[in-house]
Write a protein that holds these residues in place. Structure first.
Motif, PDB file in Angstrom:
ATOM      1  N   THR A  77       0.840  -1.188   0.000  1.00  0.00           N
ATOM      2  CA  THR A  77       0.000   0.000   0.000  1.00  0.00           C
ATOM      3  C   THR A  77       0.878   1.241   0.000  1.00  0.00           C
ATOM      4  O   THR A  77       2.059   1.190   0.334  1.00  0.00           O
ATOM      5  N   ALA A  78       0.277   2.355  -0.373  1.00  0.00           N
ATOM      6  CA  ALA A  78       0.903   3.667  -0.252  1.00  0.00           C
ATOM      7  C   ALA A  78       0.201   4.389   0.890  1.00  0.00           C
ATOM      8  O   ALA A  78      -0.939   4.049   1.226  1.00  0.00           O
ATOM      9  N   ALA A  79       0.866   5.361   1.459  1.00  0.00           N
ATOM     10  CA  ALA A  79       0.291   6.069   2.601  1.00  0.00           C
ATOM     11  C   ALA A  79       0.307   7.571   2.374  1.00  0.00           C
ATOM     12  O   ALA A  79       1.170   8.094   1.659  1.00  0.00           O
ATOM     13  N   PHE A  80      -0.666   8.237   2.971  1.00  0.00           N
ATOM     14  CA  PHE A  80      -0.648   9.692   2.977  1.00  0.00           C
ATOM     15  C   PHE A  80       0.709  10.119   3.555  1.00  0.00           C
ATOM     16  O   PHE A  80       1.204   9.521   4.504  1.00  0.00           O
ATOM     17  N   GLY A  81       1.293  11.131   2.967  1.00  0.00           N
ATOM     18  CA  GLY A  81       2.588  11.609   3.425  1.00  0.00           C
ATOM     19  C   GLY A  81       3.754  10.975   2.696  1.00  0.00           C
ATOM     20  O   GLY A  81       4.878  11.456   2.793  1.00  0.00           O
ATOM     21  N   GLU A  82       3.496   9.901   1.932  1.00  0.00           N
ATOM     22  CA  GLU A  82       4.573   9.237   1.190  1.00  0.00           C
ATOM     23  C   GLU A  82       4.869  10.018  -0.082  1.00  0.00           C
ATOM     24  O   GLU A  82       3.963  10.497  -0.766  1.00  0.00           O
ATOM     25  N   ASP A  83       6.134  10.158  -0.403  1.00  0.00           N
ATOM     26  CA  ASP A  83       6.549  10.825  -1.630  1.00  0.00           C
ATOM     27  C   ASP A  83       6.175   9.961  -2.835  1.00  0.00           C
ATOM     28  O   ASP A  83       6.341   8.740  -2.799  1.00  0.00           O
ATOM     29  N   GLY A  95       6.959  -4.814  -9.650  1.00  0.00           N
ATOM     30  CA  GLY A  95       6.324  -5.137 -10.924  1.00  0.00           C
ATOM     31  C   GLY A  95       4.811  -4.998 -10.885  1.00  0.00           C
ATOM     32  O   GLY A  95       4.095  -5.781 -11.498  1.00  0.00           O
ATOM     33  N   ILE A  96       4.324  -3.986 -10.160  1.00  0.00           N
ATOM     34  CA  ILE A  96       2.881  -3.773 -10.034  1.00  0.00           C
ATOM     35  C   ILE A  96       2.513  -2.383 -10.551  1.00  0.00           C
ATOM     36  O   ILE A  96       3.366  -1.499 -10.635  1.00  0.00           O
ATOM     37  N   ARG A  97       1.239  -2.210 -10.874  1.00  0.00           N
ATOM     38  CA  ARG A  97       0.778  -0.940 -11.444  1.00  0.00           C
ATOM     39  C   ARG A  97      -0.196  -0.175 -10.569  1.00  0.00           C
ATOM     40  O   ARG A  97      -0.561   0.950 -10.896  1.00  0.00           O
ATOM     41  N   HIS A  98      -0.639  -0.776  -9.471  1.00  0.00           N
ATOM     42  CA  HIS A  98      -1.636  -0.127  -8.608  1.00  0.00           C
ATOM     43  C   HIS A  98      -1.285  -0.359  -7.147  1.00  0.00           C
ATOM     44  O   HIS A  98      -0.878  -1.460  -6.774  1.00  0.00           O
ATOM     45  N   LEU A  99      -1.494   0.674  -6.339  1.00  0.00           N
ATOM     46  CA  LEU A  99      -1.336   0.556  -4.888  1.00  0.00           C
ATOM     47  C   LEU A  99      -2.572   1.129  -4.203  1.00  0.00           C
ATOM     48  O   LEU A  99      -2.946   2.275  -4.477  1.00  0.00           O
ATOM     49  N   PRO A 100      -3.208   0.357  -3.340  1.00  0.00           N
ATOM     50  CA  PRO A 100      -4.238   0.965  -2.493  1.00  0.00           C
ATOM     51  C   PRO A 100      -3.573   2.038  -1.621  1.00  0.00           C
ATOM     52  O   PRO A 100      -2.424   1.894  -1.210  1.00  0.00           O
ATOM     53  N   VAL A 101      -4.299   3.115  -1.358  1.00  0.00           N
ATOM     54  CA  VAL A 101      -3.767   4.217  -0.548  1.00  0.00           C
ATOM     55  C   VAL A 101      -4.465   4.210   0.800  1.00  0.00           C
ATOM     56  O   VAL A 101      -5.693   4.166   0.872  1.00  0.00           O
ATOM     57  N   LYS A 102      -3.645   4.267   1.851  1.00  0.00           N
ATOM     58  CA  LYS A 102      -4.177   4.268   3.210  1.00  0.00           C
ATOM     59  C   LYS A 102      -3.974   5.631   3.862  1.00  0.00           C
ATOM     60  O   LYS A 102      -2.946   6.274   3.686  1.00  0.00           O
ATOM     61  N   GLN A 103      -4.981   6.025   4.621  1.00  0.00           N
ATOM     62  CA  GLN A 103      -4.862   7.169   5.515  1.00  0.00           C
ATOM     63  C   GLN A 103      -5.026   6.579   6.899  1.00  0.00           C
ATOM     64  O   GLN A 103      -6.136   6.209   7.292  1.00  0.00           O
ATOM     65  N   GLY A 104      -3.905   6.415   7.598  1.00  0.00           N
ATOM     66  CA  GLY A 104      -3.925   5.649   8.832  1.00  0.00           C
ATOM     67  C   GLY A 104      -4.201   4.201   8.469  1.00  0.00           C
ATOM     68  O   GLY A 104      -3.653   3.678   7.499  1.00  0.00           O
ATOM     69  N   PRO A 105      -5.120   3.536   9.181  1.00  0.00           N
ATOM     70  CA  PRO A 105      -5.397   2.133   8.887  1.00  0.00           C
ATOM     71  C   PRO A 105      -6.457   1.912   7.798  1.00  0.00           C
ATOM     72  O   PRO A 105      -6.723   0.793   7.398  1.00  0.00           O
ATOM     73  N   VAL A 106      -7.057   3.015   7.288  1.00  0.00           N
ATOM     74  CA  VAL A 106      -8.189   2.905   6.374  1.00  0.00           C
ATOM     75  C   VAL A 106      -7.745   3.100   4.923  1.00  0.00           C
ATOM     76  O   VAL A 106      -7.036   4.057   4.602  1.00  0.00           O
ATOM     77  N   VAL A 107      -8.184   2.197   4.040  1.00  0.00           N
ATOM     78  CA  VAL A 107      -7.932   2.355   2.607  1.00  0.00           C
ATOM     79  C   VAL A 107      -8.910   3.391   2.076  1.00  0.00           C
ATOM     80  O   VAL A 107     -10.125   3.250   2.225  1.00  0.00           O
ATOM     81  N   VAL A 108      -8.371   4.458   1.454  1.00  0.00           N
ATOM     82  CA  VAL A 108      -9.200   5.573   1.014  1.00  0.00           C
ATOM     83  C   VAL A 108      -9.174   5.793  -0.498  1.00  0.00           C
ATOM     84  O   VAL A 108      -9.826   6.697  -1.009  1.00  0.00           O
ATOM     85  N   GLY A 109      -8.399   4.986  -1.213  1.00  0.00           N
ATOM     86  CA  GLY A 109      -8.319   5.156  -2.654  1.00  0.00           C
ATOM     87  C   GLY A 109      -7.234   4.299  -3.250  1.00  0.00           C
ATOM     88  O   GLY A 109      -6.744   3.352  -2.624  1.00  0.00           O
ATOM     89  N   VAL A 110      -6.826   4.668  -4.461  1.00  0.00           N
ATOM     90  CA  VAL A 110      -5.792   3.915  -5.167  1.00  0.00           C
ATOM     91  C   VAL A 110      -4.936   4.892  -5.967  1.00  0.00           C
ATOM     92  O   VAL A 110      -5.407   5.947  -6.396  1.00  0.00           O
ATOM     93  N   ILE A 111      -3.681   4.538  -6.116  1.00  0.00           N
ATOM     94  CA  ILE A 111      -2.778   5.295  -6.975  1.00  0.00           C
ATOM     95  C   ILE A 111      -2.224   4.319  -8.006  1.00  0.00           C
ATOM     96  O   ILE A 111      -1.915   3.167  -7.673  1.00  0.00           O
TER      97      ILE A 111
END
Length: 123
Positions: A77-83, A95-111
């Motif tokens: 996953t990626a996290a808020f605050g990550e570059d 070798g992946i194209r998508h990361l779920p994005v977490k804000q704290g412990p909650v998944v809030v989207g995808v990058i």
């Protein structure tokens, strides 16, 4: 730039028990390349277009094979605050194209890799 500045909010998901036929249809309708796979509201993996293609190549019955059978369970996953460059490096290394994005412990989207390419190209 930070992940939270470029990610797509809202998590598009499927259930672990959803048949691949439904998963593929949802991706097509929503014009997306990956879905978070949930088991009782807990993210357990991610399924992508590549995973669906693999199932088709293996000639599985898309009406009965489930998302959990073809999803990637080594979830990153990626996290808020990550570059964004750090997220891009991790995606390339894995070798992946998508990361779920977490804000704290909650998944809030995808990058996606496309989102990260846009950052480098247009900003």
């Amino acid at each position: 730039m930070q992940v939270e500045e470029v990610f797509h909010p809202g998590t598009l998901t499927c259930d672990a028990s959803d048949p691949l036929e439904e998963v593929a249809a949802k991706m097509a309708v929503d014009h997306i390349g990956a879905l978070a796979v949930l088991d009782n509201d807990r993210i357990i993996g991610i399924i992508s277009e590549r995973d669906i293609v693999r199932a088709v190549a293996e000639k599985v019955d898309l009406r009965t094979a489930t998302a959990t059978l073809y999803a990637s369970h080594q979830l990153q996953t990626a996290a808020f605050g990550e570059d964004t460059r750090d997220a891009a490096r991790r995606m390339l290394d894995a070798g992946i194209r998508h990361l779920p994005v977490k804000q704290g412990p909650v998944v809030v989207g995808v990058i996606s890799m496309r989102d990260l390419l846009a950052v480098e190209t247009w900003l």
